[in-house]
Structure formats: structure tokens, C-alpha cells
Design a protein around this motif. Structure first.
Motif: not given
Length: 523
Positions: A229, A266, A269-270
Motif C-alpha cells: 500500500t 483512495q 484511505q486504505s
């Protein structure tokens, strides 16, 4: 020729004659299932192989022994050290050990009813005997003392009181012959409960080790997902910087910048949910190790440090019922219910009791066992309930129903154990194919992203195409991480499903007395 004393009751002779009689069914272990496999397929094939981490092909060996320390197959010192720490500090282990010790003591306590109860008592007293009760005075003692009331020599006619000390000491013996095996069945049921606790202790070790491995794999998975990520976020930031520069120069539209800003948001946000799950997993690992949340553990888990074993044990179906602690506990519950039927049946039969006491009493302590002070009594009793409103009969009916329930629960446990193994075998085969597909997808998505980025740099595609390729690559990378974790998890699940090798626990933990392997089932 010796003659039996006249006070020897006939009921006692009958009790001795019938002493070996035990009521109720004699427990027999259920037969092992006749299944010759865990799946409809006659032979299990080796799992698919995939290049890279956790891609080894795994095959099953019915001759391979099942070790207790199966987690060492992953070749991870951190896992080995943490499980050792958990065995030392986790409170579930001493709790299960204490429960076993309690059950063992309860068995010993029940076995005590096979023996007579012996007690002693000493009762000194100071007494005043009313004159009107003169006829009940202790009379002449062994030392010549006379204890009795006296007649008033003058005046009104009455008996004067007597003041005296009195000492009584006696030995009491009580015995309940186990004529119809009531106590033998009670002891049998207590031993069955003791065995349940023994298997519960073994299950506690297995469950604790499995939970540590599962949490370690979860941490490794989350650590890999966090790393991926972060790379995703960095790539999105880099792309956003490029697009903003191009937009200032007129080579990109504002919509492209806005789309990339959305993609970056996004991706960012993860990140918090993954960080939360990671810290909660660390909390779980600390708790499994018997630590408080503020007491960190040095172990760190990464997928790259794990080894996937290529050869896996696979016990024969007939052995599974002996190896699974939950099945053995269900069997002992069935044994307990069987013994309780015998208790209920014997409670409806005559009950025998023998009681006796011997002692001495006198007005002075040192005269209690001299001439004239001794006494004894021997009593035999036989009782039979004639009417109780159906209570004892209902207890027997309830015990028989409990036996049927335990038999059904045992069968349910056996079916569940076989299903557990079958599910794990299917998972090993399917997840191997999933990893192969995930690896190919990640490789293709990576190549597509690299090519799309090169094409955008020379102006053949727009930023939106590159963004789409990046998202596809990111999703493929995360799916590959999870597929690798699943393969390790499936291997751990198989060892647990086969019983975890509990019969080698003491040997594996270097204790003094090695355990014996489970014995084959007998009908």
C-alpha cells in the motif's frame, strides 16, 4: 471349628457374596469409521507448483509421522520462540492443568468410598442429675465411686440431685458395601471426566499453538499489504506530481489531475484500516504470549522468512478418531453417560450399610477403658425404596436419554472431524491453484503497467490509461499476498485438523515422561 458370632448379620454375608455385581451397561469404545479416505477421489494428487514464495508443490504421505511441534516446519525462529513463550505464560495452560488436577482429585475422593469411614470422638461433660431421675444414675464406677441420687434424711420426702463429671470416648466405623456397583460406576464416570480434562489440556496446547501461528501469518500478511500500500501511495503521488507539472504546461487536462487526486486519496484511505488491523494483531500476539498490551514482544513476522513444507502427513481415517482431542473428549463424555446409567439402575436396588462403634465411659478420664466402662455396637442395615413418586425411575430414564444424546454428539463430532480434514485438503489443493493464478495475474499486471507507463511517457496513451493499469497492478499485488498467506494457513490447518500430534507433547517439550501414541480403536 470357628463359628460366626451371633451378631454377624446375614445381610453382611449377602453383601460379601454379591460384592462383584455391577449394574448398567459396560462401556465399549465406538468402532472407528470404515471410510478409506477423506474425499470421493481415490487418490489425492500433489498440489500445483508456482515459482516464488510459498509456491512449492505439496504432496501427502500417509507414512509420515505427525509431530507435536509441527510449527517448526515453517523454519521460523520467531514463531518457535513465540509459541514457547506462549506455552510458558499464557494462562489457559495452567487453567487447563488445574482443571485436570481437580478432576484427578475428584476421582480419588470418589474411590475413598470403597473404604470404611473411621472416626473418633471424646466428650467430657459436667452433669447434674435431678433427684427425680435417680433410676437413671450412672451407678457404681470402676474406681468404686457411686454416682446416684440420695433420699432426704429428714423433712420432706424427696431425692436430692447428683453432681458428677463424665467422660465418653469412642471409635466409630461405618461402611457401605458396593453390592450392586454404585460406587464402581461413580468412579468410572469420574475417571471419564478426568480423561475429558486430560484431552482438554492437550487441545489447549494445540489451539494455543494454532492461534499463535494464525496471528503470526496475519501479521506477515498485513505487513506485506502495508508495504504494498505504501508503494501504491508513493506511485500515485509520483503520478500526481507529473500530471500537475503537465497540466501547468498544457499537456494534461484538469480532469486528469482530479482523477489522480481521487486515486491518491483512495489509496491513502486504505492505509488506516490496515494499520489498525496490524496493531490489533500485535495486541493479539502479546495476549497469546501472556503479555499485557504495553509489554512488547521482539518477534516480527514476514512472509519472506517462512518456508512452506513440501511433504505433509495424512493420517489414515481409522486413526483420526484416536488423534483428535475433541473426538476423544466426546468419547469420554459417552463413557461418562454410560456409567451414569449404571448408577441410576443400582440406586433403585437395595442399599446396604454397616455401622459399628466401640468405646468407654466413666466419671474420670483414666477409668474410661477399665472394668465395666466399655461398650460396643454393630449394626447392619438394608433398605429398599418402595415408593418415591417415580423419582428413581425418572432418573434412570433421564440417564438413558443422556447416553443416547452423548452417542449422537460423539457421531456428530466424528463427522465434523472428518469434514474438517476434508475441507483442509480441498483448501490446500484449491489455494495452490489460486496462488498460481494470482502469480500469473500479478506478473501480467506488472508488465501491463510498465508498458503503459512507458507509452504514456512518449505520449501514446493518456494518464487515465496509466492510472487504470496501476490500479490493476495494485489489486493483483495484494491478491498475491493473500494467496501466499492462504497456503501457509492451509498447512497449519491440516496439522491442527489431524490432531496436532498431542501424544508427542511431552517428548517435544523435553519433559521427563514421554507420552504414548494413541491406541487404535477397538469395537
Amino acid at each position: 471349628m470357628l463359628r460366626r458370632p451371633s451378631f454377624f448379620p446375614n445381610s453382611l454375608l449377602l453383601a460379601i457374596i454379591l460384592g462383584g455385581c455391577t449394574m448398567g451397561p459396560d462401556f465399549q469404545r465406538p468402532q472407528a469409521p470404515t471410510a478409506n479416505g477423506y474425499t470421493p477421489q481415490e487418490k489425492l494428487e500433489a498440489s500445483a507448483a508456482t515459482p516464488g514464495l510459498a509456491g512449492e508443490s505439496q504432496h501427502f504421505d500417509v507414512q509420515k509421522d505427525l509431530p507435536f511441534d509441527w510449527w517448526t516446519m515453517f523454519h521460523s525462529k520467531d514463531i518457535n520462540d513465540l509459541i514457547e513463550l506462549a506455552f510458558k505464560n499464557n494462562p489457559t495452560i495452567p487453567a487447563a492443568q488445574a482443571a485436570l488436577a481437580q478432576a484427578q482429585s475428584m476421582t480419588v475422593a470418589q474411590e475413598g468410598f470403597f473404604f470404611p469411614t473411621v472416626g473418633v470422638s471424646y466428650m467430657p461433660s459436667r452433669n447434674k442429675l435431678a433427684g427425680n431421675m435417680g433410676g437413671n444414675s450412672p451407678g457404681i464406677q470402676g474406681n468404686g465411686q457411686v454416682i446416684q441420687t440420695y433420699s432426704n434424711p429428714a423433712g420432706p420426702i424427696y431425692n436430692g440431685p447428683a453432681y458428677y463429671n463424665f467422660h465418653t470416648a469412642q471409635l466409630m466405623v461405618g461402611y457401605t458395601p458396593d453390592v450392586f456397583g454404585t460406587n464402581r460406576r461413580q468412579v468410572e464416570s469420574m475417571k471419564a471426566q478426568e480423561e475429558q480434562q486430560r484431552y482438554q489440556l492437550e487441545a489447549t496446547y494445540i489451539t494455543l499453538a494454532s492461534n499463535v501461528v494464525a496471528a503470526a501469518l496475519q501479521e506477515a500478511s498485513l505487513r506485506a499489504q502495508l508495504e504494498a500500500t505504501h508503494r501504491i501511495i508513493d506511485a500515485n503521488r509520483e503520478m500526481l506530481t507529473i500530471l500537475r507539472d503537465q497540466a501547468r504546461l498544457g499537456y494534461a487536462m484538469d480532469i486528469d489531475v482530479a482523477n489522480q487526486e481521487t486515486a491518491l486519496a483512495q489509496a491513502e484511505q486504505s492505509l488506516p484500516p490496515l494499520e489498525k488491523a496490524f496493531e490489533q494483531t500485535r495486541d493479539l500476539l502479546r495476549a497469546l504470549a501472556g503479555q499485557l498490551p504495553n509489554q512488547d514482544i521482539p518477534q516480527k513476522f514476514e512472509l519472506a522468512s517462512l518456508h512452506l513444507p513440501s511433504s505433509l502427513p495424512l493420517s489414515l481415517p481409522s486413526q483420526l478418531v484416536d488423534q483428535r482431542p475433541d473426538v476423544r473428549m466426546a468419547e469420554e463424555q459417552l463413557h461418562y453417560a454410560s456409567a451414569q446409567v449404571g448408577v441410576a439402575v443400582s440406586n433403585r436396588l437395595p442399599q446396604f450399610t454397616i455401622f459399628g462403634f466401640i468405646g468407654g465411659e466413666a466419671s474420670t478420664f483414666n477409668q474410661m477403658f477399665h472394668n465395666g466402662a466399655g461398650f460396643f455396637s454393630l449394626i447392619g442395615d438394608v433398605s429398599q425404596t418402595l415408593f418415591d413418586g417415580g423419582t428413581l425411575s425418572a432418573h434412570q430414564t433421564a440417564a438413558e436419554a443422556a447416553l443416547r444424546e452423548a452417542a449422537a454428539q460423539y457421531r456428530t463430532t466424528v463427522i465434523g472431524a472428518f469434514q474438517n480434514v476434508a475441507d483442509t485438503l480441498h483448501a490446500i489443493e484449491a489455494d495452490a491453484r489460486t496462488l498460481k493464478a494470482a502469480s500469473e495475474t500479478e506478473r501480467a499486471a506488472r508488465r501491463a503497467y510498465d508498458l503503459t507507463r512507458q507509452q504514456r511517457e512518449v505520449g501514446y496513451v493518456n494518464a487515465q490509461a496509466e492510472l487504470t493499469a496501476l490500479i490493476n497492478f495494485q489489486q493483483a499485488e495484494l491478491a498475491l499476498v493473500q494467496a501466499r498467506v492462504n497456503r501457509f494457513g492451509d498447512t497449519a490447518a491440516l496439522y491442527q485438523a489431524l490432531g496436532g500430534g498431542w501424544w508427542k507433547r511431552k517428548e517435544a517439550l523435553s519433559e521427563n515422561t514421554p507420552s504414548s501414541p494413541p491406541q487404535p480403536s477397538t469395537p
